[in-house]
Design a protein around this motif. Structure first.
Motif, PDB file in Angstrom:
ATOM      1  N   LEU A 172      98.029 -54.023 -61.541  1.00 39.09           N
ATOM      2  CA  LEU A 172      97.310 -52.807 -61.149  1.00 39.09           C
ATOM      3  C   LEU A 172      96.656 -52.995 -59.788  1.00 39.09           C
ATOM      4  CD1 LEU A 172      95.484 -52.042 -64.535  1.00 39.09           C
ATOM      5  CD2 LEU A 172      97.639 -51.049 -63.723  1.00 39.09           C
ATOM      6  N   CYS A 173      96.682 -51.946 -58.964  1.00 39.66           N
ATOM      7  CA  CYS A 173      95.930 -51.976 -57.715  1.00 39.66           C
ATOM      8  C   CYS A 173      94.460 -51.741 -58.035  1.00 39.66           C
ATOM      9  CB  CYS A 173      96.451 -50.922 -56.739  1.00 39.66           C
ATOM     10  SG  CYS A 173      96.139 -49.223 -57.266  1.00 39.66           S
ATOM     11  N   GLY A 174      93.593 -51.979 -57.056  1.00 41.99           N
ATOM     12  CA  GLY A 174      92.154 -51.871 -57.294  1.00 41.99           C
ATOM     13  C   GLY A 174      91.721 -50.506 -57.768  1.00 41.99           C
ATOM     14  N   ASP A 175      92.195 -49.443 -57.103  1.00 42.30           N
ATOM     15  CA  ASP A 175      91.796 -48.086 -57.475  1.00 42.30           C
ATOM     16  C   ASP A 175      92.290 -47.719 -58.868  1.00 42.30           C
ATOM     17  OD1 ASP A 175      90.540 -47.788 -55.068  1.00 42.30           O
ATOM     18  OD2 ASP A 175      92.135 -46.600 -54.136  1.00 42.30           O
ATOM     19  N   GLU A 204      90.135 -49.496 -61.434  1.00 41.85           N
ATOM     20  CA  GLU A 204      88.827 -48.847 -61.512  1.00 41.85           C
ATOM     21  C   GLU A 204      88.905 -47.544 -62.290  1.00 41.85           C
ATOM     22  OE1 GLU A 204      87.189 -48.373 -57.638  1.00 41.85           O
ATOM     23  OE2 GLU A 204      87.029 -50.539 -57.250  1.00 41.85           O
ATOM     24  N   GLY A 205      89.996 -46.803 -62.106  1.00 44.16           N
ATOM     25  CA  GLY A 205      90.160 -45.558 -62.848  1.00 44.16           C
ATOM     26  C   GLY A 205      90.275 -45.786 -64.337  1.00 44.16           C
ATOM     27  N   PHE A 206      91.049 -46.788 -64.723  1.00 46.64           N
ATOM     28  CA  PHE A 206      91.197 -47.107 -66.142  1.00 46.64           C
ATOM     29  C   PHE A 206      89.871 -47.606 -66.726  1.00 46.64           C
ATOM     30  CE2 PHE A 206      95.943 -47.981 -65.378  1.00 46.64           C
ATOM     31  CZ  PHE A 206      96.284 -46.695 -65.772  1.00 46.64           C
ATOM     32  N   GLU A 207      89.144 -48.408 -65.954  1.00 42.86           N
ATOM     33  CA  GLU A 207      87.849 -48.900 -66.421  1.00 42.86           C
ATOM     34  C   GLU A 207      86.867 -47.749 -66.615  1.00 42.86           C
ATOM     35  OE1 GLU A 207      86.766 -51.776 -63.515  1.00 42.86           O
ATOM     36  OE2 GLU A 207      87.941 -53.409 -64.430  1.00 42.86           O
ATOM     37  N   ALA A 208      86.875 -46.789 -65.694  1.00 47.06           N
ATOM     38  CA  ALA A 208      85.992 -45.632 -65.819  1.00 47.06           C
ATOM     39  C   ALA A 208      86.359 -44.820 -67.058  1.00 47.06           C
ATOM     40  CB  ALA A 208      86.079 -44.767 -64.566  1.00 47.06           C
ATOM     41  N   ASP A 209      87.661 -44.692 -67.327  1.00 47.39           N
ATOM     42  CA  ASP A 209      88.118 -43.986 -68.521  1.00 47.39           C
ATOM     43  C   ASP A 209      87.617 -44.690 -69.776  1.00 47.39           C
ATOM     44  OD1 ASP A 209      89.473 -42.222 -70.181  1.00 47.39           O
ATOM     45  OD2 ASP A 209      91.375 -43.286 -70.025  1.00 47.39           O
TER      46      ASP A 209
END
Length: 223
Positions: A162-165, A168-173
């Protein structure tokens, strides 16, 4: 008599791993997620209600529900609709579970039946009374929040870098979903498994709990 066991825990806690370990010890495991997916198929009891509530945009080209689009609407940060979705799915799943438990009680009167569900305590849509009416005891699988988030992301990535963004999106989810689940307060009489170590440590705890469940079944469902 048949022992009815609820198995719960937040997203990423490891409850599916515990369910597998219990199944290896001859428990009969019923997955609420699998039941929910089955009931959301075209022609099943929850499908039409979901399409009516969420619109044709959640229907894929093959006529099945687009689960990613449905999840995005349910867990939307600005206007979450998870309770609207739960109000459709939970009663259908709980009714299906009750039907299966009644049949198992006839065919396997001394079975230890484990119902795996993330929302045993937090659902507001149970049509059959409280969780105490449905289960003889409940197992809670717990883990540190960052561990749960990491497990969720790893499961979604499925081995893909996974790329950084994207990460981060999955973590926010994951955090949004956990925030919904964190409203739950677990009763003090639950059996708790701490999944904050390696698989061997979890296996040891499951072995101890399995002995307790067997004793409860022999005692007629009493701890």
């Amino acid at each position: 008599m048949m022992l009815r066991v609820g198995l719960t825990g937040d997203l990423g806690s490891g409850k599916s791993t515990v369910a597998r370990m219990l199944a290896e010890r001859d428990a009969v495991v019923l997955s609420s997620d699998e039941m929910g997916r089955a009931l959301m198929q075209p022609g099943e009891r929850a499908y039409a209600q979901i399409v009516e509530a969420f619109g044709r945009e959640v229907v894929a080209e093959d006529g099945t529900l687009d689960r990613k689009k449905l999840a995005a609407l349910a867990f939307d940060a600005k206007l979450p609709r998870i309770e609207e979705l739960n109000a459709i799915i939970h009663p259908a799943v709980i009714d299906a579970q009750a039907e299966q438990l009644a049949e198992l009680e006839k065919t396997s009167p001394h079975a230890i039946v484990v119902v795996e569900s993330a929302l045993i305590f937090s659902t507001q849509h149970a049509p059959r009374g409280s969780w105490r009416d449905r289960f003889d005891c409940v197992l809670v699988v717990d883990a540190p929040e960052e561990v749960k988030i990491a497990r969720f992301v790893d499961r979604i990535a499925a081995g893909r870098a996974l790329c950084g963004d994207e990460r981060e999106g999955f973590e926010a989810d994951a955090r949004r979903r956990l925030q919904v689940q964190h409203a739950t307060v677990y009763p003090g009489d639950c059996l708790v498994l701490h999944n904050d170590g390696d698989v061997e440590f979890l296996e040891q705890q499951v072995a101890v709990v399995w002995e307790q469940l067997q004793q409860m079944e022999r005692a007629g469902g009493k701890r």
